[in-house]
Design an enzyme around this catalytic site. Structure first.
Site, PDB file in Angstrom:
ATOM      1  N   HIS A 158      74.289  20.085 112.039  1.00  0.00           N
ATOM      2  CA  HIS A 158      74.704  21.279 111.301  1.00  0.00           C
ATOM      3  C   HIS A 158      73.458  21.970 110.749  1.00  0.00           C
ATOM      4  O   HIS A 158      73.321  23.186 110.866  1.00  0.00           O
ATOM      5  CB  HIS A 158      75.669  20.901 110.180  1.00  0.00           C
ATOM      6  CG  HIS A 158      76.273  22.083 109.499  1.00  0.00           C
ATOM      7  ND1 HIS A 158      76.984  23.044 110.180  1.00  0.00           N
ATOM      8  CD2 HIS A 158      76.267  22.476 108.194  1.00  0.00           C
ATOM      9  CE1 HIS A 158      77.397  23.975 109.325  1.00  0.00           C
ATOM     10  NE2 HIS A 158      76.972  23.655 108.123  1.00  0.00           N
ATOM     11  N   CYS A 183      82.554  27.181 107.698  1.00  0.00           N
ATOM     12  CA  CYS A 183      81.579  26.921 108.758  1.00  0.00           C
ATOM     13  C   CYS A 183      82.050  25.903 109.788  1.00  0.00           C
ATOM     14  O   CYS A 183      81.327  25.632 110.752  1.00  0.00           O
ATOM     15  CB  CYS A 183      80.264  26.461 108.146  1.00  0.00           C
ATOM     16  SG  CYS A 183      79.660  27.597 106.876  1.00  0.00           S
ATOM     17  N   HIS A 243      72.755  31.028 110.863  1.00  0.00           N
ATOM     18  CA  HIS A 243      74.018  30.335 110.608  1.00  0.00           C
ATOM     19  C   HIS A 243      75.126  31.345 110.859  1.00  0.00           C
ATOM     20  O   HIS A 243      75.319  32.285 110.084  1.00  0.00           O
ATOM     21  CB  HIS A 243      74.056  29.809 109.177  1.00  0.00           C
ATOM     22  CG  HIS A 243      75.219  28.911 108.898  1.00  0.00           C
ATOM     23  ND1 HIS A 243      76.301  28.786 109.738  1.00  0.00           N
ATOM     24  CD2 HIS A 243      75.482  28.081 107.841  1.00  0.00           C
ATOM     25  CE1 HIS A 243      77.161  27.925 109.231  1.00  0.00           C
ATOM     26  NE2 HIS A 243      76.687  27.477 108.085  1.00  0.00           N
TER      27      HIS A 243
END
Length: 447
Positions: free
Chosen positions: A321, A193, A355
């Site tokens: 995040h 990520c 995400h």
């Protein structure tokens, strides 16, 4: 599982690092310029549409779909609109080979097409050998290859037309290089990520090292059963829309996106913002869980501030995040509270986009670009959640609808990305004409 408790101040690594950072920044910034990005995600296609939807807190692209998991529908963030086809011909005049054909590459080309004239102009100006490509991906063409795996399991042989190169991580960068005729460094990163954010950091290093005069950088990842079922296997998928930093948070929504920048040492003629710097760390706490104290995240944020030549007080907003999982949000709230004890406006934007994994760092840099765009008024995306703060965590200053960057000071923002394996990356971006030194002089050292 219960959230980890707040670490004692006397043993906080954030405080130890902050003590070493007191006073003026240790290094002068060497910024890189980022022109208007090409972007496609659940919020829309194109920077104007994406930014406008982000300011509205638009979750209309986050829809429940069947078919990803066997037992239930889940909310995913599919890319908005129709995706571009691959170009009819590459730079050599030949059609793209079969192994370039994947949804991931079509998503990439949708973003690239939005800034195609800018990219071609850079190649013409600097020459093919002086332009590089650094991208982040984790899926590449694995969605198409999954069908071939099932066929082999069933039939004992690979189906005709299967080509391993379709799923290689190098495929997106190779396609762009072949399309534009680029002969400079061209490669793909895959650090889960943080891939998109680290692609921007690596691009800046290519400029700083004198290896390139311009670098095409960003990230792309596509919805696919392999990834979604993988996250479901570790019980990380939310029951509905993700709810970052809430006491009721229960997981993530997966999305897909592509975000692509042209990074240069010189200021471009059109609208642009500056990548002042960035930082990373790798705490290797666990294969998938973050260090509950937030130490790796603190190190990355402090490293980014130092690399950018700014202090925590200079940051006007953080794109968190903020995945919506219990452990990630607990860790990040502790880390942000330690690095920014004075408080700072924050938003977790993943309820708007999902995400997007390896694309997330680049997509969220694009959201920061929209906030810092010279034509924008400093408006910030609102936090989309149920408002039920977790009493076990420090209270972050999550944004409300209509909130803006602080007035009367340079517009500087941070974007956080944290990944499996303790891989952490943070970016610091600023408006084009931010004069940090002059502001400090006028305010006696504080900005």
């Amino acid at each position: 599982m219960s959230a980890p408790g707040r670490p004692k101040r006397e043993s906080s690594l954030g405080e130890e690092v902050a003590q070493r950072q007191e006073g003026s920044p240790a290094t002068a910034p060497s910024p890189a310029w980022l022109g208007r990005p090409g972007v496609v995600c659940a919020l829309g296609q194109g920077m104007d549409a994406v930014h406008a939807a982000a300011l509205r807190g638009d979750t209309g692209g986050m829809l429940a779909q069947d078919g990803w998991l066997r037992d239930r529908a889940i909310v995913v963030g599919a890319a908005a609109g129709d995706l571009a086809e691959l170009p009819a011909a590459l730079a050599d005049g030949q059609p793209p080979p079969d192994h370039y054909h994947s949804r991931n590459n079509r998503l990439l080309m949708t973003a690239a097409g939005q800034i195609a004239d800018t990219l071609r102009a850079a190649v013409a100006r600097h020459g093919p050998a002086r332009v590089g490509i650094v991208l982040g991906t984790s899926t590449s063409g694995i969605a198409e290859s999954s069908g071939a795996f099932r066929a082999r399991s069933r039939d004992g042989a690979w189906p005709s037309g299967y080509d391993y190169r379709r799923q290689t991580l190098a495929a997106p960068a190779a396609l762009l290089a072949d399309w534009l005729g680029i002969a400079g460094p061209a490669y793909t990163l895959s650090t889960a990520c943080t891939s998109g954010a680290r692609a921007l950091l690596s691009a800046k290093r290519l400029l700083d090292a004198g290896l390139c005069d311009a670098v095409i950088c960003g990230g792309v990842d596509t919805l696919c059963p392999l990834t979604i079922n993988g996250f479901a296997s570790i019980e990380a998928i939310a029951a509905g829309l993700s709810n970052p930093f809430s006491a009721h948070r229960d997981g993530i929504n997966i999305g897909e996106a592509a975000a692509l920048f042209l990074m240069q040492r010189e200021r471009p003629r059109g609208p642009a913002v500056r990548l002042l710097g960035g930082g990373g760390s790798s705490d290797a706490w666990h294969m998938s869980a973050p260090d509950p104290t937030g130490r790796g995240a603190m190190l990355a944020m402090h490293a980014a501030l130092r690399d950018a030549g700014v202090t925590a007080a200079d940051i006007g907003w953080i794109n968190l995040h903020g995945t919506g999982t219990p452990h990630n949000d607990a860790m990040e709230s502790l880390a942000v509270d330690a690095v920014f004890p004075q408080g700072v406006a924050c938003t977790a934007t993943k309820p708007l986009t999902g995400h997007t994994l390896a694309a997330a760092g680049a997509l969220e840099a694009a959201l920061c670009w929209g906030v810092l765009d010279p034509a924008a008024d400093g408006g910030l995306p609102p936090q989309r959640w149920d408002g039920a703060a977790d009493p076990a965590l420090p209270a972050l200053r999550l944004t409300a609808p209509g909130q803006r960057l602080p007035a009367g000071r340079p517009r500087i923002v941070m974007s956080n990305s944290f990944a499996f394996g303790g891989n952490n990356a943070c970016l610091v971006l600023a408006e084009a004409d931010a004069d940090i030194a002059a502001t400090r002089a006028a305010t006696g050292g504080a900005s």
